[in-house]
Design an enzyme around this catalytic site. Structure first.
Site, PDB file in Angstrom:
ATOM      1  N   GLY A 527      -5.334  18.964   1.781  1.00  0.00           N
ATOM      2  CA  GLY A 527      -4.844  17.661   0.953  1.00  0.00           C
ATOM      3  C   GLY A 527      -6.157  17.075   0.182  1.00  0.00           C
ATOM      4  O   GLY A 527      -6.825  17.776  -0.016  1.00  0.00           O
ATOM      5  N   ASP A 644      -2.805   5.890   7.811  1.00  0.00           N
ATOM      6  CA  ASP A 644      -2.305   7.106   6.989  1.00  0.00           C
ATOM      7  C   ASP A 644      -1.138   7.702   7.999  1.00  0.00           C
ATOM      8  O   ASP A 644      -1.290   8.747   8.114  1.00  0.00           O
ATOM      9  CB  ASP A 644      -3.263   8.172   6.380  1.00  0.00           C
ATOM     10  CG  ASP A 644      -2.466   8.762   5.350  1.00  0.00           C
ATOM     11  OD1 ASP A 644      -1.502   8.575   4.907  1.00  0.00           O
ATOM     12  OD2 ASP A 644      -3.042   9.853   5.164  1.00  0.00           O
TER      13      ASP A 644
END
Length: 843
Positions: A527, A644
């Protein structure tokens, strides 16, 4: 010709008005369907913590969390009937036929009425835990219904014949309109919150007598005559039936075979409105007293805080002075009966004595000191003891071995002090008599008594015996020296390993991690923050690990790396991925986590095949994720905001238990500072709260609540929030590429985050939440929980942070221990990042 034409027009108008009325009434029909049911039909089932209500809403039947369980994580339930406005008032519960104790159900238990008409409660991994009848082959029904009287009835195939009813099988409580036929009994609980079988029974005997017994005393069975402590005195007159009069207030009476009636408790004078303006119940309380409780039904408080009143003298009315036929009192040896603040019977110890069992104070007391003894050949140790007076107590059955008459109080005290067998002295001032007692029993508090209670207590210890103590001291010194040597040895041998520890996390070298990951060859994922590799570290108990190599080009890498080490390294929770080590070598930064073989929540929810996980697993997983977030917000020394939360950051272990990972964005909040100004916004835009894009860019734990609400909507509907629009060109490509690589399908509707929320909100308001889980049979059978979860999710994604609940409240609401508020009347969709193009561009 005009009249037939006019008639046709009139009929058409009537038909149009009828159709219009049906359309207007449709919401009412939906609301009626949405109301809590009052019955179970063949093929229906009930699971914790669900329940049904009586038509009036006064009573509830179903699964109620045990009062002594942790409310936030209840796993034990009663199958019970209670006043719905006061859940603490349980009036019936499913009990074991042998012991009379409550049957305890687990979180996965199911009460089912099979299509063949058999009713039973089943616990996972066991046979039927409870069934209302003893011969299942002769009892079949088609409907289980809760009446407004609080009576639970199991009706036969014709829907009318009563096969079984709770009124015929009372536990410890009677309700108005209920009767006790010969052979029926009430059994007290162990305590108000302990539903195990207590030590008292109230029974309508078949010989016509109504008797109360103690069941914890020796004797030939629980109804041995010597253990009776009250009776109606109607023995041997034939059958007697006890009634709870539904027309009057507080009236219990029994009718003899000859038709005559006698009051057990007299009716109360009330206004002409009568009993219908009162809630009532009669309960055999844990202290062995039968009391009638009433509550005006216009009482404003309906949140479990209602104050009930006791009417009439209780049965028996002499309370503490009650004794059995064998002269046993309500309290055990060396204790006496008193009245507590609620006028219940309680027990207290003699001075210098302590309870044998603090939870069961009635068992009696024992001295907290070394009692006088005759073992050394001496008859007196008077210098070591004194007599302490216990005022206002009376003892009906002390165990004494010597009685003195025509004696003074001083002489009585002196006799007891100089007698090694005497534990207490009782002096009666009215007759100048003295009893030397080895033990005091059957006592109670009584004002104005002429009896003086003098308890013998120790004031100094016996003479010391030096030799045994010297031996013990020598052995103790030897053991202490040996322990010190072992500690020094352990310190020296483990010093090297200790230096490798930091915040309970192992320090690895990059060479060790390269070897563990076979040269970083097996990539698990990547990511915006770095790449994750699978590795094997044999020095750890769980060999498989996930090694997260942080991107050295990230300008915030150093600060965020330190944040992860300091926060994750000290967190241990069932629903959080544990960090087991790290590497900080030159420019290289790596974190080592326990390996999660089950993949991510997104992999399970959004399979390409369209297969969805079971609703029961999704519901339990959602609660587990909420508990993990609650721990981050409230369970750590300093509050941690994740920032997140999304399905890709929720991983599954080998048992499919969800665990939250990736705390690289989380910040430790200092002390009680609940908000902080963040300098970098990271994460997936589709799950971020609107305040991330406000002018001041201040966030707190409510951003996690918003993200959890988005995830919860996805878990309910098994519909994926699509990726947000790509970031503008001047963004540098970092966040834009990271947010968009969750899903590359351009066919998704970019407005779906708003649409999904608005769609579910509309379904809840219209009473048609079943459409959100259409095709999911298991979820459709649990629509009450589906709707509750949907309401919680909608509250979580409110645009205004102050309107969102805390994660602690979310957990309580999801577990059913806290009510979910109705949706706000003005409920516009929360502004999303799609509505903030300028803000998205600036980040």
């Amino acid at each position: 010709m005009k009249k037939p034409l006019l008639s046709v027009v009139v009929h058409l108008l009537h038909l149009a008005l009828f159709l219009l009325a049906m359309l207007l009434l449709q919401p009412c029909v939906v609301l009626a369907i949405m109301s809590t049911p009052s019955s179970l039909a063949a093929g229906d089932s009930l699971k914790p913590p669900n329940y049904v209500t009586s038509p009036s809403g006064d009573f509830a039947f179903g699964f109620r969390a045990l009062p002594d369980s942790n409310a936030s994580s209840s796993s034990s339930f009663l199958l019970a009937i209670w006043f719905r406005f006061d859940p603490g008032r349980v009036v019936w519960f499913a009990a074991d036929a042998g012991s009379g104790s409550a049957v305890v159900a687990g979180g996965q238990s199911v009460l089912s009425l099979s299509t063949t008409g058999q009713l039973s409660l089943a616990n996972p991994g066991t046979s039927n835990a409870w069934t209302p009848y003893t011969d299942a082959s002769q009892n079949y029904g088609s409907l289980l219904v809760l009446r407004d009287t609080g009576n639970l009835q199991f009706l036969g195939p014709d829907g009318k014949t009563v096969v079984w009813e709770s009124f015929g099988h009372p536990t410890d409580t009677l309700l108005p309109g209920q009767l006790m036929a010969p052979g029926t009994l009430l059994r007290s609980r162990a305590s108000d919150t302990n539903f195990s079988s207590g030590r008292f029974i109230f029974i309508v005997q078949k010989d016509g007598n109504i008797v109360m017994y103690r069941t914890d005393l020796p004797g030939s069975g629980p109804t041995a005559p010597i253990n009776a402590y009250w009776s109606s005195g109607t023995c041997c007159v034939g059958n007697t039936t006890l009634y709870f009069d539904a027309e009057l207030v507080g009236h219990l009476y029994y009718r003899l075979t000859d038709g005559t009636s006698r009051n057990l408790t007299a009716p109360q004078p009330v206004p002409s409105a009568g009993s219908r303006f009162f809630y009532q119940h009669a309960t055999l309380d844990p202290d062995g007293i039968l009391r009638v409780y009433i509550l005006p039904n216009n009482t404003g408080d309906r949140n479990g805080n209602a104050t009930w009143s006791v009417v009439n003298p209780p049965v028996p009315s002499d309370g503490c002075q009650v004794v059995t036929n064998s002269w046993r009192g309500m309290c055990g040896p060396n204790s006496y009966c008193v009245y507590d603040a609620d006028n219940r019977l309680d027990c207290e110890c003699l001075g210098g004595y302590t309870f044998l069992h603090t939870q069961f104070r009635y068992e009696g007391c024992a001295p907290a000191f070394l009692q006088d003894t005759c073992d050394d050949g001496k008859s007196s140790h008077s210098s070591e003891f004194k007599l302490v007076e216990l005022p206002n107590t009376y003892w009906a059955n002390p165990i004494f071995y010597e009685q003195h008459k025509s004696i003074t109080a001083e002489q009585c005290q002196d006799l007891c002090l100089h007698n090694c067998l005497c534990a207490a002295a009782l002096f009666d001032g009215s007759s100048n008599s003295c009893l030397e007692a080895a033990m005091l029993t059957t006592g109670w508090q009584q004002n104005g008594t002429s009896m003086r209670t003098l308890v013998k207590v120790r004031i100094k210890g016996p003479p010391a015996v030096i030799l045994p103590y010297a031996v013990i001291a020598g052995l103790g010194m030897l053991l202490f020296a040996t322990a010190c040597i072992l500690l020094v040895h352990c310190y020296i041998t483990n010093k090297k390993e200790t230096n490798r520890k930091y915040l309970s996390a192992t320090v690895f070298t990059r060479k060790e991690l390269r070897r563990a990951t076979n040269g970083f060859s097996k990539l698990l994922g990547q990511g915006g923050f770095g790449k994750v590799y699978h590795g094997i570290v044999k020095s750890l108990e769980a060999h498989d690990v996930a090694v997260k190599e942080l991107r050295s080009a990230d300008e915030y890498q150093e600060m965020e790396f330190e944040n992860e080490v300091q926060s994750i390294g000290r967190i241990h929770h069932r629903n959080l991925v544990r960090m087991v080590g790290y590497c900080k070598e030159g420019v290289h930064r790596m974190l080592v986590f326990e390996f999660m073989p089950g993949g991510s929540l997104g992999d399970v929810l959004f399979k390409p095949s369209g297969e969805r996980p079971s609703w029961s697993w999704r519901a339990e997983a959602a609660i587990a994720i909420a508990r993990g977030l609650e721990y981050l917000h409230y369970g750590c020394t300093s509050q941690i905001v994740h920032c997140d939360i999304k399905p890709d950051n929720i991983l599954l272990d080998d048992r499919r238990i969800p665990k939250i990972t990736d705390f690289g964005i989380a910040r430790l909040l200092d002390g009680d500072k609940l908000k902080q100004t963040i300098t970098h916004v990271r994460g997936t835009l589709g799950y971020l709260a609107p305040e991330w894009f406000s002018g001041e860019r201040k966030v707190d734990s409510k951003v996690d609540v918003f993200s959890f609400g988005v995830v919860l909507l996805e878990m309910i509907c098994c519909r994926k929030y699509p990726p947000p629009p790509p970031a503008p060109a001047d963004d540098g490509g970092q966040d834009g590429s990271r947010c968009s690589d969750d899903d590359g399908d351009d066919s998704e509707d970019l407005g779906m985050p708003v649409t999904l929320r608005a769609w579910v909100s509309d379904l809840v308001r219209e009473g048609d939440v079943g459409r959100a889980v259409q095709g999911d049979k298991e979820a459709l059978q649990d629509l009450e929980r589906v709707e509750r979860f949907a309401r919680i999710a909608i509250w979580c994604v409110q645009g205004e942070p102050s309107m969102r609940p805390t994660m602690r409240s979310v957990v309580w609401m999801m577990e059913g221990t806290m009510e979910v508020d109705p949706l706000p009347a003005d409920d516009p969709p929360a502004p999303r990042v799609h509505d903030f193009p300028a803000a998205a561009a600036s980040t």
